[in-house]
Write a protein that holds these residues in place. Sequence first.
Motif: not given
Length: 240
Positions: A115-142
């Motif tokens: 995850y980059t700093d841009d991925d963790l931008n809480y104020s942007d609804s299009t960032t990676r982390a925001t999109v994942e958290q809004n999707d209950p089925d999201a499962r990022p790979a380990i």
Amino acid sequence: MKKCIALILTLMLVFGMTACGSNAQDSADENESASSVQTSENETETTEEPEETEQADNEAAESEPEETELSEAETEQSRALVVYFSATGNTQAVAEELTAQTGADLYEIVPEEPYTDDDLNYSDSTTRATVEQNDPDARPAISGSIPNLDQYDTIYIGYPIWWGDMPRILYTFFDACDFSGKTVAPFCTSGSSGLSGTVDTIEGLEPDAIVTVGLSVKGADAFDAADDISQWLDEIGLAQ
């Protein structure tokens, strides 16, 4: 006639002295031989050191149980595992302090795509982390392999709070592991939301595990959380 008798007596005297000298020499040889044998036996007795050998054996025998006890202690410590995911370093700091206090093994959940700093931008609804958290089925790979949990009795699990929940990569981890019969101790770092219901979430994901009271540490206090961790371990009965 008198001269013959005198000559005979002289010869007898000479033979007698010779015989005595021979006997004396034989006796001396025998005494010397006996003395030599006795000296050899004494030397043999002197070189034997049974007491020191026995003492060394006893010392070696006494040292063996200590090595065994140390090995058992190390095995006991390895029955706990600290698992954590950290994107900014706060949760990592708490996990490392927890490991120091418990002697547990440590495992970091590393995403295949960091995850980059841009991925963790809480104020942007299009960032990676925001999109994942809004999707209950999201499962990022380990990235890498997941540890075998069979050898552990207690699993500490740490994570940051993202949008009021655990990061979705924690769900990936729970989906891959079976915590049945194990003690799960959750801890998190957050701004102000605390555990935000994640203990209940973990209980739902792992119904056959024993889930303890969780620990919440503010992100600003993550690098100075030793006392909070110690008090929490006392509270849940896992202090060393």
